[in-house]
Write a protein that holds these residues in place. Structure first.
Motif, PDB file in Angstrom:
ATOM      1  N   PRO A  84      12.207  11.952   9.446  1.00  0.00           N
ATOM      2  CA  PRO A  84      12.260  10.665   8.754  1.00  0.00           C
ATOM      3  C   PRO A  84      11.589  10.752   7.383  1.00  0.00           C
ATOM      4  O   PRO A  84      10.631  11.502   7.189  1.00  0.00           O
ATOM      5  CB  PRO A  84      11.493   9.726   9.684  1.00  0.00           C
ATOM      6  N   ASP A  85      12.122  10.023   6.450  1.00  0.00           N
ATOM      7  CA  ASP A  85      11.577  10.000   5.100  1.00  0.00           C
ATOM      8  C   ASP A  85      10.238   9.254   5.118  1.00  0.00           C
ATOM      9  O   ASP A  85      10.183   8.096   5.543  1.00  0.00           O
ATOM     10  CB  ASP A  85      12.561   9.294   4.174  1.00  0.00           C
ATOM     11  N   PRO A  86       9.148   9.874   4.668  1.00  0.00           N
ATOM     12  CA  PRO A  86       7.844   9.192   4.716  1.00  0.00           C
ATOM     13  C   PRO A  86       7.802   7.933   3.858  1.00  0.00           C
ATOM     14  O   PRO A  86       7.101   6.976   4.190  1.00  0.00           O
ATOM     15  CB  PRO A  86       6.853  10.240   4.215  1.00  0.00           C
ATOM     16  N   ARG A  87       8.581   7.894   2.775  1.00  0.00           N
ATOM     17  CA  ARG A  87       8.606   6.680   1.941  1.00  0.00           C
ATOM     18  C   ARG A  87       9.242   5.533   2.701  1.00  0.00           C
ATOM     19  O   ARG A  87       8.764   4.393   2.635  1.00  0.00           O
ATOM     20  CB  ARG A  87       9.381   6.941   0.654  1.00  0.00           C
ATOM     21  N   LEU A  88      10.304   5.820   3.443  1.00  0.00           N
ATOM     22  CA  LEU A  88      10.961   4.786   4.238  1.00  0.00           C
ATOM     23  C   LEU A  88      10.032   4.303   5.346  1.00  0.00           C
ATOM     24  O   LEU A  88       9.939   3.102   5.616  1.00  0.00           O
ATOM     25  CB  LEU A  88      12.263   5.322   4.826  1.00  0.00           C
ATOM     26  N   ARG A  89       9.332   5.228   5.967  1.00  0.00           N
ATOM     27  CA  ARG A  89       8.391   4.863   7.028  1.00  0.00           C
ATOM     28  C   ARG A  89       7.302   3.934   6.489  1.00  0.00           C
ATOM     29  O   ARG A  89       6.989   2.918   7.097  1.00  0.00           O
ATOM     30  CB  ARG A  89       7.766   6.132   7.606  1.00  0.00           C
ATOM     31  N   GLU A  90       6.745   4.250   5.326  1.00  0.00           N
ATOM     32  CA  GLU A  90       5.710   3.403   4.724  1.00  0.00           C
ATOM     33  C   GLU A  90       6.279   2.038   4.333  1.00  0.00           C
ATOM     34  O   GLU A  90       5.609   1.014   4.473  1.00  0.00           O
ATOM     35  CB  GLU A  90       5.097   4.093   3.504  1.00  0.00           C
ATOM     36  N   PHE A  91       7.522   2.020   3.856  1.00  0.00           N
ATOM     37  CA  PHE A  91       8.153   0.752   3.487  1.00  0.00           C
ATOM     38  C   PHE A  91       8.339  -0.135   4.712  1.00  0.00           C
ATOM     39  O   PHE A  91       8.064  -1.332   4.670  1.00  0.00           O
ATOM     40  CB  PHE A  91       9.497   1.027   2.801  1.00  0.00           C
ATOM     41  N   VAL A  92       8.774   0.449   5.820  1.00  0.00           N
ATOM     42  CA  VAL A  92       8.963  -0.319   7.057  1.00  0.00           C
ATOM     43  C   VAL A  92       7.620  -0.841   7.554  1.00  0.00           C
ATOM     44  O   VAL A  92       7.513  -1.990   7.998  1.00  0.00           O
ATOM     45  CB  VAL A  92       9.669   0.542   8.132  1.00  0.00           C
ATOM     46  N   ARG A  93       6.580  -0.025   7.471  1.00  0.00           N
ATOM     47  CA  ARG A  93       5.243  -0.484   7.871  1.00  0.00           C
ATOM     48  C   ARG A  93       4.774  -1.645   7.008  1.00  0.00           C
ATOM     49  O   ARG A  93       4.195  -2.611   7.505  1.00  0.00           O
ATOM     50  CB  ARG A  93       4.244   0.668   7.781  1.00  0.00           C
ATOM     51  N   LEU A  94       5.037  -1.551   5.704  1.00  0.00           N
ATOM     52  CA  LEU A  94       4.663  -2.627   4.797  1.00  0.00           C
ATOM     53  C   LEU A  94       5.374  -3.923   5.167  1.00  0.00           C
ATOM     54  O   LEU A  94       4.757  -4.992   5.235  1.00  0.00           O
ATOM     55  CB  LEU A  94       5.000  -2.232   3.358  1.00  0.00           C
ATOM     56  N   LEU A  95       6.680  -3.833   5.435  1.00  0.00           N
ATOM     57  CA  LEU A  95       7.442  -5.022   5.828  1.00  0.00           C
ATOM     58  C   LEU A  95       6.950  -5.592   7.155  1.00  0.00           C
ATOM     59  O   LEU A  95       6.866  -6.812   7.320  1.00  0.00           O
ATOM     60  CB  LEU A  95       8.933  -4.684   5.921  1.00  0.00           C
ATOM     61  N   ALA A  96       6.598  -4.722   8.097  1.00  0.00           N
ATOM     62  CA  ALA A  96       6.098  -5.183   9.391  1.00  0.00           C
ATOM     63  C   ALA A  96       4.761  -5.901   9.231  1.00  0.00           C
ATOM     64  O   ALA A  96       4.531  -6.955   9.853  1.00  0.00           O
ATOM     65  CB  ALA A  96       5.954  -4.008  10.348  1.00  0.00           C
ATOM     66  N   ARG A  97       3.871  -5.357   8.426  1.00  0.00           N
ATOM     67  CA  ARG A  97       2.581  -6.021   8.195  1.00  0.00           C
ATOM     68  C   ARG A  97       2.775  -7.377   7.536  1.00  0.00           C
ATOM     69  O   ARG A  97       2.123  -8.357   7.883  1.00  0.00           O
ATOM     70  CB  ARG A  97       1.684  -5.139   7.323  1.00  0.00           C
ATOM     71  N   GLN A  98       3.693  -7.427   6.581  1.00  0.00           N
ATOM     72  CA  GLN A  98       3.977  -8.677   5.883  1.00  0.00           C
ATOM     73  C   GLN A  98       4.536  -9.724   6.854  1.00  0.00           C
ATOM     74  O   GLN A  98       4.125 -10.888   6.830  1.00  0.00           O
ATOM     75  CB  GLN A  98       4.973  -8.395   4.764  1.00  0.00           C
ATOM     76  N   ALA A  99       5.454  -9.324   7.712  1.00  0.00           N
ATOM     77  CA  ALA A  99       6.040 -10.245   8.688  1.00  0.00           C
ATOM     78  C   ALA A  99       4.976 -10.709   9.683  1.00  0.00           C
ATOM     79  O   ALA A  99       4.937 -11.895  10.054  1.00  0.00           O
ATOM     80  CB  ALA A  99       7.196  -9.568   9.421  1.00  0.00           C
TER      81      ALA A  99
END
Length: 64
Positions: free
Chosen positions: A30-45
């Motif tokens: 998995p792309d680490p940038r995509l993983r960090e982006f998904v984590r950011l969106l999850a924290r925001q939600a």
């Protein structure tokens, strides 16, 4: 370089050169940038959900 008045580029050509420091793309990992982006969106939600629940709880409380 300055361009002459009244002239415009008819086409644009873009050439991408990979950086020496950029890791090679491996589709099996998995792309680490995509993983960090998904984590950011999850924290925001999660933050929005908690704020909405606190607001709902404060409206539902009866005054003493």
């Amino acid at each position: 370089m300055a361009k002459r008045k009244g002239t415009a580029a008819r086409s644009v050509r873009m050439v991408l050169q990979p950086s020496d420091t950029m890791p090679t793309y491996d589709p099996a990992k998995p792309d680490p940038r995509l993983r960090e982006f998904v984590r950011l969106l999850a924290r925001q939600a999660a933050r929005k959900f908690v704020e909405a629940e606190r607001e709902r709880a404060s409206r539902d409380c009866l005054p003493d």
